[in-house]
Motif scaffolding. Sequence first.
Motif, PDB file in Angstrom:
ATOM      1  N   VAL A 256       0.848  -1.196   0.000  1.00  7.88           N
ATOM      2  CA  VAL A 256       0.000   0.000   0.000  1.00  7.88           C
ATOM      3  C   VAL A 256       0.880   1.242   0.000  1.00  7.88           C
ATOM      4  N   ARG A 257       0.569   2.168  -0.911  1.00  9.07           N
ATOM      5  CA  ARG A 257       1.209   3.483  -0.923  1.00  9.07           C
ATOM      6  C   ARG A 257       0.144   4.490  -1.309  1.00  9.07           C
ATOM      7  N   ARG A 258      -0.164   5.400  -0.376  1.00  5.07           N
ATOM      8  CA  ARG A 258      -1.185   6.420  -0.591  1.00  5.07           C
ATOM      9  C   ARG A 258      -0.511   7.778  -0.723  1.00  5.07           C
ATOM     10  N   PRO A 259      -1.121   8.719  -1.438  1.00  3.54           N
ATOM     11  CA  PRO A 259      -0.488  10.027  -1.625  1.00  3.54           C
ATOM     12  C   PRO A 259      -0.565  10.932  -0.403  1.00  3.54           C
ATOM     13  N   ASP A 260      -1.530  10.695   0.510  1.00  2.08           N
ATOM     14  CA  ASP A 260      -1.803  11.687   1.554  1.00  2.08           C
ATOM     15  C   ASP A 260      -1.488  11.248   2.979  1.00  2.08           C
ATOM     16  N   ASP A 261      -0.654  10.241   3.178  1.00  2.00           N
ATOM     17  CA  ASP A 261      -0.268   9.884   4.545  1.00  2.00           C
ATOM     18  C   ASP A 261       1.162   9.358   4.556  1.00  2.00           C
ATOM     19  N   GLU A 262       1.595   8.814   5.696  1.00  3.90           N
ATOM     20  CA  GLU A 262       2.991   8.396   5.823  1.00  3.90           C
ATOM     21  C   GLU A 262       3.361   7.260   4.878  1.00  3.90           C
ATOM     22  N   SER A 263       2.356   6.548   4.336  1.00  4.55           N
ATOM     23  CA  SER A 263       2.682   5.471   3.405  1.00  4.55           C
ATOM     24  C   SER A 263       3.245   6.008   2.085  1.00  4.55           C
ATOM     25  N   ASN A 264       3.095   7.304   1.836  1.00  6.71           N
ATOM     26  CA  ASN A 264       3.676   7.910   0.637  1.00  6.71           C
ATOM     27  C   ASN A 264       5.201   7.754   0.666  1.00  6.71           C
ATOM     28  N   ALA A 265       5.796   8.086   1.804  1.00  6.56           N
ATOM     29  CA  ALA A 265       7.254   7.988   1.941  1.00  6.56           C
ATOM     30  C   ALA A 265       7.696   6.579   2.333  1.00  6.56           C
ATOM     31  N   HIS A 266       6.832   5.855   3.052  1.00  5.22           N
ATOM     32  CA  HIS A 266       7.164   4.512   3.543  1.00  5.22           C
ATOM     33  C   HIS A 266       6.007   3.569   3.232  1.00  5.22           C
ATOM     34  N   PRO A 267       5.958   3.020   2.026  1.00  4.21           N
ATOM     35  CA  PRO A 267       4.856   2.119   1.666  1.00  4.21           C
ATOM     36  C   PRO A 267       4.751   0.946   2.644  1.00  4.21           C
ATOM     37  N   GLU A 268       3.524   0.492   2.839  1.00  2.00           N
ATOM     38  CA  GLU A 268       3.251  -0.632   3.727  1.00  2.00           C
ATOM     39  C   GLU A 268       3.310  -1.924   2.920  1.00  2.00           C
ATOM     40  N   LEU A 269       3.994  -2.915   3.440  1.00  2.00           N
ATOM     41  CA  LEU A 269       4.076  -4.228   2.816  1.00  2.00           C
ATOM     42  C   LEU A 269       3.845  -5.246   3.921  1.00  2.00           C
ATOM     43  N   THR A 270       2.752  -6.018   3.837  1.00  4.87           N
ATOM     44  CA  THR A 270       2.403  -6.950   4.903  1.00  4.87           C
ATOM     45  C   THR A 270       1.974  -8.298   4.338  1.00  4.87           C
ATOM     46  N   LEU A 271       2.163  -9.322   5.145  1.00  3.81           N
ATOM     47  CA  LEU A 271       1.687 -10.663   4.832  1.00  3.81           C
ATOM     48  C   LEU A 271       0.679 -11.054   5.897  1.00  3.81           C
ATOM     49  N   HIS A 272      -0.501 -11.443   5.448  1.00  7.43           N
ATOM     50  CA  HIS A 272      -1.561 -11.895   6.349  1.00  7.43           C
ATOM     51  C   HIS A 272      -1.920 -13.326   5.989  1.00  7.43           C
ATOM     52  N   VAL A 273      -1.907 -14.209   6.979  1.00  6.97           N
ATOM     53  CA  VAL A 273      -2.370 -15.584   6.799  1.00  6.97           C
ATOM     54  C   VAL A 273      -3.536 -15.763   7.748  1.00  6.97           C
ATOM     55  N   GLY A 274      -4.703 -16.042   7.182  1.00  6.61           N
ATOM     56  CA  GLY A 274      -5.892 -16.150   8.007  1.00  6.61           C
ATOM     57  C   GLY A 274      -6.962 -16.975   7.331  1.00  6.61           C
ATOM     58  N   GLY A 275      -8.141 -16.891   7.909  1.00  5.13           N
ATOM     59  CA  GLY A 275      -9.264 -17.626   7.356  1.00  5.13           C
ATOM     60  C   GLY A 275     -10.494 -17.427   8.209  1.00  5.13           C
ATOM     61  N   SER A 276     -11.503 -18.233   7.929  1.00  4.52           N
ATOM     62  CA  SER A 276     -12.727 -18.170   8.720  1.00  4.52           C
ATOM     63  C   SER A 276     -13.405 -19.525   8.719  1.00  4.52           C
ATOM     64  N   VAL A 277     -14.135 -19.780   9.794  1.00  5.10           N
ATOM     65  CA  VAL A 277     -14.857 -21.042   9.975  1.00  5.10           C
ATOM     66  C   VAL A 277     -16.181 -20.754  10.656  1.00  5.10           C
ATOM     67  N   GLY A 278     -16.979 -21.771  10.775  1.00  5.63           N
ATOM     68  CA  GLY A 278     -18.229 -21.651  11.509  1.00  5.63           C
ATOM     69  C   GLY A 278     -19.404 -21.408  10.589  1.00  5.63           C
ATOM     70  N   ARG A 279     -20.568 -21.455  11.177  1.00  6.05           N
ATOM     71  CA  ARG A 279     -21.783 -21.253  10.394  1.00  6.05           C
ATOM     72  C   ARG A 279     -21.696 -19.929   9.665  1.00  6.05           C
ATOM     73  N   GLN A 280     -21.829 -19.978   8.381  1.00 11.75           N
ATOM     74  CA  GLN A 280     -21.727 -18.816   7.501  1.00 11.75           C
ATOM     75  C   GLN A 280     -20.386 -18.097   7.674  1.00 11.75           C
ATOM     76  N   TYR A 281     -19.340 -18.844   8.106  1.00 14.99           N
ATOM     77  CA  TYR A 281     -17.974 -18.326   8.199  1.00 14.99           C
ATOM     78  C   TYR A 281     -17.897 -17.066   9.051  1.00 14.99           C
ATOM     79  N   ARG A 282     -18.430 -17.145  10.254  1.00 18.27           N
ATOM     80  CA  ARG A 282     -18.503 -15.991  11.144  1.00 18.27           C
ATOM     81  C   ARG A 282     -17.360 -15.900  12.157  1.00 18.27           C
ATOM     82  N   GLU A 283     -16.490 -16.913  12.245  1.00 17.19           N
ATOM     83  CA  GLU A 283     -15.348 -16.825  13.146  1.00 17.19           C
ATOM     84  C   GLU A 283     -14.101 -16.607  12.308  1.00 17.19           C
ATOM     85  N   HIS A 284     -13.422 -15.490  12.537  1.00 17.34           N
ATOM     86  CA  HIS A 284     -12.261 -15.102  11.742  1.00 17.34           C
ATOM     87  C   HIS A 284     -10.980 -15.487  12.484  1.00 17.34           C
TER      88      HIS A 284
END
Length: 127
Positions: A31-59
């Motif tokens: 992520v790099r936006r023009p109007d906040d600190e990510s302009n000078a320092h882009p955000e780079l992240t890794l997310h590993v996740g998922g969901s389970v449960g009736r209608q996938y309501r538990e994250h």
Amino acid sequence: MLCFRVARNGRHLATAGVPDFGVLSSILTWVRRPDDESNAHPELTLHVGGSVGRQYREHLTWCDVPIHAGDVLTLEVREDLEAEAPKERRVDAEAGLDEVGRLLARKKHLEEWLAEVNEALRECGAA
């Protein structure tokens, strides 16, 4: 059970998996936006996740970590591993509600958000 085994620069980050039915994801985001600190320092992240449960309501979250240019990420898709417990579990606020209950919860959330917007407009002298 199908699992994702994830490593960064050869170091194990997580072995994620959900039994039976659900969602399992691994998301690399830049992520790099023009109007906040990510302009000078882009955000780079890794997310590993998922969901389970009736209608996938538990994250679930196994990892949510910053990544840097030059990092080597490895994601193995395996069926011969056992998943680790997620680091975070969050139940959706609408879990267990019927359609009317979900709509009422959304209405309350929108009313709270609208009150915040109106307050911000007053502070700007626009309302």
